[in-house]
Design a protein around this motif. Structure first.
Motif, PDB file in Angstrom:
ATOM      1  N   GLU A   1      -2.996  -1.471 -12.194  1.00  0.00           N
ATOM      2  CA  GLU A   1      -3.696  -2.365 -13.116  1.00  0.00           C
ATOM      3  C   GLU A   1      -4.777  -1.612 -13.884  1.00  0.00           C
ATOM      4  OE1 GLU A   1      -6.016  -6.694 -12.919  1.00  0.00           O
ATOM      5  OE2 GLU A   1      -5.564  -5.585 -11.093  1.00  0.00           O
ATOM      6  N   ARG A   2      -5.557  -0.788 -13.182  1.00  0.00           N
ATOM      7  CA  ARG A   2      -6.591  -0.002 -13.859  1.00  0.00           C
ATOM      8  C   ARG A   2      -5.970   1.001 -14.833  1.00  0.00           C
ATOM      9  NH1 ARG A   2     -11.449  -0.108 -15.786  1.00  0.00           N
ATOM     10  NH2 ARG A   2     -12.226  -1.038 -13.855  1.00  0.00           N
ATOM     11  N   ILE A   3      -4.894   1.661 -14.424  1.00  0.00           N
ATOM     12  CA  ILE A   3      -4.252   2.643 -15.294  1.00  0.00           C
ATOM     13  C   ILE A   3      -3.767   1.986 -16.582  1.00  0.00           C
ATOM     14  CG2 ILE A   3      -2.231   4.147 -15.500  1.00  0.00           C
ATOM     15  CD1 ILE A   3      -2.580   4.665 -12.435  1.00  0.00           C
ATOM     16  N   LEU A   4      -3.078   0.847 -16.459  1.00  0.00           N
ATOM     17  CA  LEU A   4      -2.587   0.142 -17.641  1.00  0.00           C
ATOM     18  C   LEU A   4      -3.734  -0.324 -18.527  1.00  0.00           C
ATOM     19  CD1 LEU A   4       0.370  -2.058 -16.319  1.00  0.00           C
ATOM     20  CD2 LEU A   4       0.488   0.014 -17.702  1.00  0.00           C
TER      21      LEU A   4
ATOM     22  N   ASP B   1      -3.980   0.883  -2.887  1.00  0.00           N
ATOM     23  CA  ASP B   1      -3.499  -0.446  -3.270  1.00  0.00           C
ATOM     24  C   ASP B   1      -2.756  -0.266  -4.598  1.00  0.00           C
ATOM     25  OD1 ASP B   1      -3.190  -2.986  -4.432  1.00  0.00           O
ATOM     26  OD2 ASP B   1      -5.005  -3.756  -3.481  1.00  0.00           O
ATOM     27  N   MET B   2      -1.422  -0.309  -4.538  1.00  0.00           N
ATOM     28  CA  MET B   2      -0.655   0.110  -5.714  1.00  0.00           C
ATOM     29  C   MET B   2      -0.829  -0.837  -6.895  1.00  0.00           C
ATOM     30  SD  MET B   2       3.265  -0.612  -4.508  1.00  0.00           S
ATOM     31  CE  MET B   2       3.966  -2.274  -4.545  1.00  0.00           C
TER      32      MET B   2
ATOM     33  N   TYR C   1       0.834  -1.199   0.000  1.00  0.00           N
ATOM     34  CA  TYR C   1       0.000   0.000   0.000  1.00  0.00           C
ATOM     35  C   TYR C   1       0.868   1.248   0.000  1.00  0.00           C
ATOM     36  CZ  TYR C   1      -3.568  -3.334   1.352  1.00  0.00           C
ATOM     37  OH  TYR C   1      -4.416  -4.398   1.379  1.00  0.00           O
ATOM     38  N   VAL C   2       0.406   2.258  -0.728  1.00  0.00           N
ATOM     39  CA  VAL C   2       1.018   3.580  -0.707  1.00  0.00           C
ATOM     40  C   VAL C   2       0.240   4.438   0.273  1.00  0.00           C
ATOM     41  CG1 VAL C   2       1.465   5.682  -2.033  1.00  0.00           C
ATOM     42  CG2 VAL C   2       1.914   3.450  -3.062  1.00  0.00           C
TER      43      VAL C   2
ATOM     44  N   ARG D   1     -12.452  -4.379  -7.378  1.00  0.00           N
ATOM     45  CA  ARG D   1     -11.972  -4.074  -6.032  1.00  0.00           C
ATOM     46  C   ARG D   1     -11.635  -2.590  -5.925  1.00  0.00           C
ATOM     47  NH1 ARG D   1      -7.466  -5.633  -4.516  1.00  0.00           N
ATOM     48  NH2 ARG D   1      -6.518  -6.350  -6.474  1.00  0.00           N
ATOM     49  N   PRO D   2     -11.825  -1.976  -4.762  1.00  0.00           N
ATOM     50  CA  PRO D   2     -11.452  -0.566  -4.599  1.00  0.00           C
ATOM     51  C   PRO D   2      -9.944  -0.400  -4.689  1.00  0.00           C
ATOM     52  CG  PRO D   2     -12.061  -1.519  -2.484  1.00  0.00           C
ATOM     53  CD  PRO D   2     -12.420  -2.535  -3.534  1.00  0.00           C
TER      54      PRO D   2
END
Length: 601
Positions: free
Chosen positions: A441-444, A435-436, A422-423, A582-583
């Motif tokens: 994953e969403r960004i990619l 949750d890094m 976690y960041v 997931r959040p």
């Protein structure tokens, strides 16, 4: 000898029709409530006994029925709502067939009491029992109508055997009231069962009514929606993936205020949530579609729970894009509070509005990560000067700006990592936890989708090609589909009968293990084929690649890398949740922290 053809008795015809309209007490209640609403009621009182089997009494303050029309109201195919084919093609009322009361009267004991607004005479109200040959009798009643149904299926015991327990039947009746009340927040509703008040709803707006019926949790985890296109409108609330359910029991969809279970709308909504939910989860929503009555046929189902649109594709696409856009908004600044008593549950921050345009300039790309700044990890001793120094170093160089005009990013600035998973960041409201892996994953995934849609998948040649063992089928697949693989950003070629070499991968995935990416790609090829990967299964395939390419747990990041992640989250659609629903982050405010540590007491 075959039986001769003969006309059925009217009573038997009505009892057969009742099988389509009246399958349980909740069906009776639905018809009576729709009649009350069509009569302009502003307050409706419902009294039930034994789940509605023994008694359903619906009292309203609507327009009422004249004495000489009471008998007609209990007659089949008699209605005040349609008079011609033109009316049937533009149905604007909830009920219209003129069969409901007659069907109910055929299988239960029905009494109808009504008084018209402004009626004259000594009693002003009239009561009619639904028995053959009965005549209206004087009665005392304010303006409106009372329909009383007793002993459902008393004369058809075979059907009564199919009814469930009183609690089960009452549960269905309660759900019927909630569905109708949700679509008519301006109307007051009261529901009692066996003399005990179960539900009381005062007139309200849609948000307040939804809060009572669906709960504050639903509203807190939802985004409002209101979209228009000509005569078509969709509005209401779409719950975020964090509120998804194991069953489809929180889905309320209406067409012209009529609750429906329409397959076309259900498909559009399922597709809108496709990138946000795990496959086994169901979205929650409360959505209303308003459309010109001439463009929808509501007369395709006996219980009017299905509709048919004249231009079904246009409606499907409009609803799909409206909901998808609402769910795709960037992150919101609104945090959720911790419980007042105990601290274990930390709510996920919702995403309702795009963040403001004023924020620090965009950081360098996520990968390769920026370098040149030291990492600060949990466990190091950090003084105030050290903290201020690394916060200043995390900001991109920019011209001097007056402090009053500086805008802090929504997710703030990174402080540290926790267990390499976690960041931790600080913003104006308090603590942000990210949750890094899920966030990256969403960004990619969103970047890959954009690149594929624009047919601009940039390939990155590997400095050292990756060679790995593969079975002959994978080698053959790589050879056969070399052109398609190149289109996907991969240079994958045989090195022998049981070896493959990866020379290039998509530039967005250079941080991933090239061999693992190639194996995942070949597995998709063998299972689904190139055509499906590039069409119907494209998003699933890209999600798989994004998961492979996202930063892994236990990897220590520098402050610059952590801040780059935060900035890209703020710019990425749907970044509040990963590809599996997931959040990706949560907010804990200073007020919440002070309360948990009893500060100020």
């Amino acid at each position: 000898m075959p039986a001769s053809i003969q006309l059925l008795p009217d009573l038997l015809i009505s009892q057969i029709a009742a099988g389509e309209v009246v399958d349980r007490p909740a069906s009776v209640l639905k018809e009576l409530l729709e009649n009350a609403l069509d009569a302009g009621s502003r307050s409706i009182d419902i009294q039930l006994e034994d789940g509605g089997v023994r008694l359903i009494r619906v009292s309203d303050d609507g327009e009422g029925i004249a004495r000489d029309q009471l008998a007609l109201a209990l007659t089949r195919h008699a209605t005040s709502k349609i008079g011609s084919l033109v009316d049937l093609e533009r149905v604007g009322t909830l009920g219209f067939r003129g069969e409901a009361l007659a069907s109910v009267a055929a299988v239960a004991r029905v009494t109808l009491t009504s008084r018209q607004r402004g009626g004259e005479g000594p009693a002003h109200a009239w009561r009619l029992a639904g028995e053959t040959g009965a005549q209206p009798e004087p009665a005392a009643l304010p303006a409106g109508t009372v329909v009383e149904m007793r002993d459902l299926y008393y004369n058809t015991p075979a059907r009564r055997k199919f009814l469930r327990s009183a609690n089960t039947e009452f549960a269905h009746c309660g759900e019927t009231v909630r569905r109708i009340a949700l679509a008519h927040p301006e109307v007051a509703f009261s529901l009692s069962h066996n003399g005990r008040v179960n539900l009381h709803l005062a007139p309200a707006d849609l948000r307040a009514r939804a809060a009572v019926i669906l709960g504050d949790d639903f509203l807190g985890e939802s985004r409002p929606l209101d979209a228009h296109a000509g005569s078509l409108r969709v509005f209401g609330y779409c719950a975020l993936p964090a509120y998804s359910r194991a069953r489809a029991d929180a889905q309320y969809c209406y067409v012209n205020r009529r609750f429906v279970r329409d397959r076309l709308l259900a498909h559009a909504l399922r597709e809108a949530y496709a990138d946000l939910l795990h496959g086994s989860r169901h979205p929650a929503y409360c959505l209303f579609v308003d459309i010109d009555p001439a463009l929808v046929d509501v007369n395709v189902h006996p219980q009017k729970t299905e509709v048919r649109f004249r231009d079904s594709r246009a409606v499907h696409q409009f609803v799909f894009h409206a909901v998808e856009r609402a769910l795709a908004s960037p992150l919101s600044a609104a945090p959720f509070a911790l419980p007042a008593e105990s601290p274990p549950a930390i709510a996920v921050a919702p995403a309702d509005e795009p963040i403001g345009a004023s924020r620090v300039p965009d950081p360098p790309a996520m990968r390769p990560w920026p370098t040149g700044q030291g990492a600060l990890h949990v466990g190091e001793r950090v003084g105030r000067d050290d903290y201020l120094a690394f916060v200043r170093s995390a900001r991109s160089p920019e011209p001097e700006t007056p402090a009053c005009e500086a805008a802090e990013p929504l997710l703030g600035y990174a402080l540290a990592q926790l267990h390499g998973v976690y960041v931790l960041a600080q913003n104006s409201q308090g603590l942000v936890i990210v949750d890094m892996h899920a966030a990256h994953e969403r960004i990619l995934y969103e970047k890959l989708k954009r690149a594929f849609d624009e047919r601009q998948v940039a390939a990155q040649r590997l400095l050292i090609p990756a060679v790995f063992a593969a079975d002959p089928l994978d080698v053959a697949a790589a050879e056969e589909h070399a052109a398609a693989l190149e289109q996907l950003g991969f240079d994958l070629a045989p090195m022998g009968p049981r070896q493959l070499v990866v020379r290039s991968v998509p530039a967005l995935l250079t941080a991933a293990d090239p061999a693992a990416l190639a194996r995942a790609l070949l597995g998709e090829l063998r299972e689904n084929g190139v055509s499906q990967i590039l069409t119907t299964r494209q998003n699933e395939f890209l999600a798989s690649l994004a998961c492979q390419g996202a930063v892994r747990a236990r990897r220590l990041l520098s402050l610059a890398e952590m801040n780059a992640l935060l900035r890209q989250m703020e710019e990425t659609e749907r970044s509040g949740h990963c590809n599996h629903g997931r959040p990706t982050w949560m907010q804990i405010s200073m007020t919440d922290l002070d309360r948990q540590f009893l500060r100020g007491r």
